[in-house]
Design an enzyme around this catalytic site. Structure first.
Site, short mmCIF file in Angstrom:
data_model
loop_
_atom_site.label_atom_id
_atom_site.label_comp_id
_atom_site.label_asym_id
_atom_site.label_seq_id
_atom_site.Cartn_x
_atom_site.Cartn_y
_atom_site.Cartn_z
N ARG A 1 0.86 -1.18 0.00
CA ARG A 1 0.00 0.00 0.00
C ARG A 1 0.90 1.23 0.00
O ARG A 1 1.58 1.51 0.98
CB ARG A 1 -0.91 -0.01 1.23
CG ARG A 1 -1.95 1.11 1.26
CD ARG A 1 -2.86 0.93 2.47
NE ARG A 1 -3.95 1.90 2.49
CZ ARG A 1 -3.87 3.10 3.07
NH1 ARG A 1 -2.75 3.46 3.67
NH2 ARG A 1 -4.91 3.92 3.05
N SER B 1 -13.22 -3.80 -1.04
CA SER B 1 -13.61 -3.21 0.24
C SER B 1 -15.12 -3.06 0.34
O SER B 1 -15.80 -2.84 -0.66
CB SER B 1 -12.95 -1.84 0.42
OG SER B 1 -11.55 -1.97 0.51
N LYS C 1 -6.70 6.09 7.75
CA LYS C 1 -7.86 6.66 7.06
C LYS C 1 -8.67 7.46 8.07
O LYS C 1 -9.48 6.94 8.83
CB LYS C 1 -8.73 5.54 6.45
CG LYS C 1 -8.09 4.85 5.26
CD LYS C 1 -9.08 3.94 4.57
CE LYS C 1 -8.47 3.31 3.33
NZ LYS C 1 -9.44 2.44 2.61
#
Length: 213
Positions: free
Chosen positions: A42, A110, A139
């Site tokens: 990521r 997701s 996030k």
């Protein structure tokens, strides 16, 4: 690589900001040796060239240990990296038949509601990433899902679900009984002084989390 749900047990998601002087490859190898069962690259805010460079760094480590290597956000980049799979957020799913576009790759999607989970299953996801289950530093706008909501999601779909969002050694067992097949972890691995030891502890806790009473 053929997807198996046990690959989700301890799903390590990389973050370079916490490497503490280690190379990404060193950190990834440490968490795999400690018990991580899947690695996701990521690299938010990085260029395609930078992501490819990171992939070239850690893909051989994953192959050496037989652990699936997943790339975040882009089917094209996953293919360019020679990755085993791709994970797409809800805003990253391309138009059309995503399962066909990701043919030959493990496909993770997701979800954070029953409706989005069912849609992800219809789109051909091999597994769902569901969260945020706790507070998360990666996030800031992610909403938290209660254990009851998590159970509703796992009951609504047939594909395995991995929980993500602020999971660490102190709260992972709070997910027991929610139907999760694993936990996706970032800082609880890569921000630790000894990522390998952290992975060993979290792997044991993840196995306990998966046990239904």
């Amino acid at each position: 690589m053929q997807f198996q749900k046990d690959m989700l047990t301890l799903y390590a998601v990389t973050d370079r900001s916490w490497l503490g002087g280690r190379t990404l490859a060193e950190a990834v190898e440490a968490v795999i040796e400690g018990g991580a069962t899947m690695i996701q690259l990521r690299e938010k805010g990085k260029t395609e060239e930078e992501i490819l460079a990171s992939a070239r760094e850690i893909a051989p480590v994953c192959r050496k240990h037989g652990v699936p290597f997943i790339v975040n956000d882009s089917i094209e980049l996953a293919r360019a990296c020679g990755a085993d799979g791709v994970h797409l957020g809800q805003s990253d799913v391309p138009e059309g038949d995503v399962r066909k576009q990701a043919e030959g790759l493990i496909l993770g999607l997701s979800a954070n509601t029953v409706e989005s989970a069912r849609l992800a299953q219809e789109r051909g996801a091999d597994y769902l990433g569901v969260g945020a289950v706790f507070g998360t530093t990666t996030k800031h706008d992610a909403r938290h899902l209660t254990p009851e909501k998590l159970r509703e999601i796992t009951d609504a779909v047939d594909v395995p679900v991995v929980a993500i969002g602020g999971i660490n050694e102190t709260n992972i067992l709070g997910l027991k009984g929610c139907g999760m097949e694993g936990a996706a972890v970032v800082s609880a691995l890569f921000a630790q002084p000894d990522p390998g030891a952290a992975a060993k502890r979290l792997r044991a806790l993840a196995e306990e989390m998966k046990q239904e009473d």
